[in-house]
Design a protein around this motif. Structure first.
Motif, PDB file in Angstrom:
ATOM      1  N   GLY A  54       0.777  -1.237   0.000  1.00 45.57           N
ATOM      2  CA  GLY A  54       0.000   0.000   0.000  1.00 45.57           C
ATOM      3  C   GLY A  54       0.804   1.280   0.000  1.00 45.57           C
ATOM      4  O   GLY A  54       0.261   2.354   0.263  1.00 45.57           O
ATOM      5  N   LYS A  55       2.086   1.211  -0.340  1.00 46.96           N
ATOM      6  CA  LYS A  55       2.919   2.417  -0.325  1.00 46.96           C
ATOM      7  C   LYS A  55       2.395   3.482  -1.292  1.00 46.96           C
ATOM      8  O   LYS A  55       2.284   4.659  -0.934  1.00 46.96           O
ATOM      9  CB  LYS A  55       4.368   2.057  -0.695  1.00 46.96           C
ATOM     10  CG  LYS A  55       5.045   1.115   0.297  1.00 46.96           C
ATOM     11  CD  LYS A  55       6.518   0.898  -0.021  1.00 46.96           C
ATOM     12  CE  LYS A  55       6.752   0.205  -1.348  1.00 46.96           C
ATOM     13  NZ  LYS A  55       6.193  -1.162  -1.399  1.00 46.96           N
ATOM     14  N   THR A  56       2.072   3.086  -2.514  1.00 50.16           N
ATOM     15  CA  THR A  56       1.567   4.054  -3.492  1.00 50.16           C
ATOM     16  C   THR A  56       0.206   4.588  -3.071  1.00 50.16           C
ATOM     17  O   THR A  56      -0.103   5.771  -3.287  1.00 50.16           O
ATOM     18  CB  THR A  56       1.490   3.413  -4.891  1.00 50.16           C
ATOM     19  OG1 THR A  56       2.812   3.026  -5.304  1.00 50.16           O
ATOM     20  CG2 THR A  56       0.922   4.385  -5.910  1.00 50.16           C
ATOM     21  N   THR A  57      -0.614   3.755  -2.459  1.00 48.34           N
ATOM     22  CA  THR A  57      -1.909   4.214  -1.944  1.00 48.34           C
ATOM     23  C   THR A  57      -1.721   5.311  -0.907  1.00 48.34           C
ATOM     24  O   THR A  57      -2.480   6.292  -0.869  1.00 48.34           O
ATOM     25  CB  THR A  57      -2.684   3.034  -1.324  1.00 48.34           C
ATOM     26  OG1 THR A  57      -2.867   2.021  -2.316  1.00 48.34           O
ATOM     27  CG2 THR A  57      -4.047   3.470  -0.814  1.00 48.34           C
ATOM     28  N   ILE A  58      -0.693   5.185  -0.080  1.00 50.64           N
ATOM     29  CA  ILE A  58      -0.397   6.224   0.909  1.00 50.64           C
ATOM     30  C   ILE A  58       0.017   7.514   0.213  1.00 50.64           C
ATOM     31  O   ILE A  58      -0.434   8.607   0.588  1.00 50.64           O
ATOM     32  CB  ILE A  58       0.700   5.739   1.877  1.00 50.64           C
ATOM     33  CG1 ILE A  58       0.154   4.586   2.742  1.00 50.64           C
ATOM     34  CG2 ILE A  58       1.182   6.880   2.775  1.00 50.64           C
ATOM     35  CD1 ILE A  58       1.205   3.889   3.583  1.00 50.64           C
ATOM     36  N   LEU A  59       0.855   7.411  -0.821  1.00 48.26           N
ATOM     37  CA  LEU A  59       1.237   8.612  -1.571  1.00 48.26           C
ATOM     38  C   LEU A  59       0.024   9.289  -2.199  1.00 48.26           C
ATOM     39  O   LEU A  59      -0.073  10.518  -2.218  1.00 48.26           O
ATOM     40  CB  LEU A  59       2.253   8.277  -2.666  1.00 48.26           C
ATOM     41  CG  LEU A  59       3.693   7.995  -2.261  1.00 48.26           C
ATOM     42  CD1 LEU A  59       4.612   8.117  -3.478  1.00 48.26           C
ATOM     43  CD2 LEU A  59       4.189   8.884  -1.151  1.00 48.26           C
ATOM     44  N   GLY A  64      -3.534  14.097  -2.052  1.00 49.25           N
ATOM     45  CA  GLY A  64      -4.916  14.552  -2.187  1.00 49.25           C
ATOM     46  C   GLY A  64      -5.676  13.883  -3.299  1.00 49.25           C
ATOM     47  O   GLY A  64      -6.829  14.241  -3.567  1.00 49.25           O
ATOM     48  N   LEU A  65      -5.059  12.891  -3.958  1.00 46.59           N
ATOM     49  CA  LEU A  65      -5.744  12.206  -5.063  1.00 46.59           C
ATOM     50  C   LEU A  65      -6.834  11.275  -4.577  1.00 46.59           C
ATOM     51  O   LEU A  65      -7.759  10.950  -5.327  1.00 46.59           O
ATOM     52  CB  LEU A  65      -4.721  11.430  -5.903  1.00 46.59           C
ATOM     53  CG  LEU A  65      -3.685  12.267  -6.649  1.00 46.59           C
ATOM     54  CD1 LEU A  65      -2.679  11.362  -7.351  1.00 46.59           C
ATOM     55  CD2 LEU A  65      -4.364  13.197  -7.650  1.00 46.59           C
ATOM     56  N   THR A  66      -6.712  10.811  -3.335  1.00 46.87           N
ATOM     57  CA  THR A  66      -7.751   9.963  -2.747  1.00 46.87           C
ATOM     58  C   THR A  66      -8.101  10.479  -1.359  1.00 46.87           C
ATOM     59  O   THR A  66      -7.296  11.122  -0.688  1.00 46.87           O
ATOM     60  CB  THR A  66      -7.302   8.486  -2.637  1.00 46.87           C
ATOM     61  OG1 THR A  66      -6.125   8.415  -1.811  1.00 46.87           O
ATOM     62  CG2 THR A  66      -6.998   7.903  -3.995  1.00 46.87           C
ATOM     63  N   GLN A  67      -9.307  10.170  -0.930  1.00 49.83           N
ATOM     64  CA  GLN A  67      -9.801  10.592   0.378  1.00 49.83           C
ATOM     65  C   GLN A  67      -9.650   9.431   1.363  1.00 49.83           C
ATOM     66  O   GLN A  67     -10.148   8.333   1.123  1.00 49.83           O
ATOM     67  CB  GLN A  67     -11.283  10.983   0.280  1.00 49.83           C
ATOM     68  CG  GLN A  67     -11.901  11.440   1.571  1.00 49.83           C
ATOM     69  CD  GLN A  67     -11.497  12.861   1.946  1.00 49.83           C
ATOM     70  OE1 GLN A  67     -11.308  13.704   1.078  1.00 49.83           O
ATOM     71  NE2 GLN A  67     -11.370  13.119   3.235  1.00 49.83           N
ATOM     72  N   PRO A  68      -8.951   9.627   2.472  1.00 53.34           N
ATOM     73  CA  PRO A  68      -8.835   8.546   3.451  1.00 53.34           C
ATOM     74  C   PRO A  68     -10.162   8.273   4.146  1.00 53.34           C
ATOM     75  O   PRO A  68     -11.023   9.157   4.232  1.00 53.34           O
ATOM     76  CB  PRO A  68      -7.796   9.082   4.441  1.00 53.34           C
ATOM     77  CG  PRO A  68      -7.880  10.565   4.323  1.00 53.34           C
ATOM     78  CD  PRO A  68      -8.229  10.845   2.892  1.00 53.34           C
TER      79      PRO A  68
END
Length: 266
Positions: A54-59, A64-68
């Motif tokens: 999930g490293k890229t998901t964290i980036l 701001g490309l995805t909302q946590p």
């Protein structure tokens, strides 16, 4: 060497993640849970973990490309969660446009932001020497080596005007010797320009060579085990005049590498 749990820096970080929980599919499968990290001015911080953790998901969340699902992303203490455009994000490939000369490739962020092409060129030209690109302004991307193309990509990233940079395996496509040169060059530039850099890498040697701190992830999201921070390691930096090659032979380097490998379960 013991893993640390928080940064030892007392200054407010430029970039901070607080207790991020992330998902690929709106919450059905959790990718990463309770991720917290900080990056300060002039620092290079590395995020290390196994493939698929999930490293890229964290980036993506930090950019701001995805909302946590939960947690906050702070820039200079201000909440920018889910707001793109606040940081620079550089992918593995240089993504230079083959049909544009190098000067026009690096000027793209300025032109897309509304600046006149001639004015953008005028602003970019003085930086070519500083970035080791003097004489390449009118070259085509195909005429440059891999390392020079990456320098051009970094200059383009710098011209975005952001002092926080996210790097996704930026040196992985380069040959081994060029990678060594580029790591050292980038760290010097980041320090001189006061940039805060968060880089993800699979290369433990690269992380120990570049980073002030290393966050090590553990978990296997595809098997239903969300990734978490297994440990935070403060990396001893080499003294004045000590090259990366010399640092890699020191006890400090080897002990840090052992600790990263231990946290990775290797």
């Amino acid at each position: 060497m013991e893993a640390q749990t928080s940064s030892t820096s007392g200054a407010q970080p430029l970039l901070e993640a607080r207790d991020l929980t992330l998902s690929w599919d709106g919450g059905i499968h959790i990718v990463a849970q309770d991720i917290s990290l900080t990056v300060g001015s002039g620092e290079v911080v590395c995020l290390v973990g196994r493939s698929g953790c999930g490293k890229t998901t964290i980036l993506h969340a930090l950019s701001g490309l995805t909302q946590p699902l939960k947690g906050q992303v702070l820039l200079r203490g201000q909440d920018v969660t889910g707001q793109p455009g606040n940081v620079s994000y550089m992918l593995q490939k240089d993504l230079l446009i083959p049909s544009k000369r190098i000067i026009d490739n690096v000027c793209l962020p300025l032109v897309l932001g509304g600046m006149d092409k001639a004015e953008a060129r005028k602003k970019a030209e003085p930086l070519f020497e500083r970035f080791g690109l003097a004489g390449t302004e009118e070259s085509w991307p195909s005429e440059l080596s891999g390392g020079m193309r990456q320098r051009a990509a970094f200059l383009r990233t710098h011209l975005m005007g952001k002092d926080v940079v996210l790097l996704d395996e930026p040196f992985s496509a380069l040959d081994a010797l060029t990678r060594v040169d580029m790591r050292s060059w980038y760290c010097d530039m980041a320090h001189d320009l006061g940039m805060a850099t968060l880089a993800i890498t699979h290369d433990v040697d690269e992380a120990v060579t570049m980073a002030h701190r290393i966050y090590v992830l553990e978990g296997n999201p595809t098997a239903g085990v969300p990734s978490t921070v297994a440990g935070l390691i403060e990396v001893p930096r080499p003294g004045e005049g000590v090259s990366a090659a010399e640092f890699a032979l020191t006890d400090e380097f080897l002990e840090t590498k052992k600790e990263v490998l231990r946290l990775l379960g290797l």
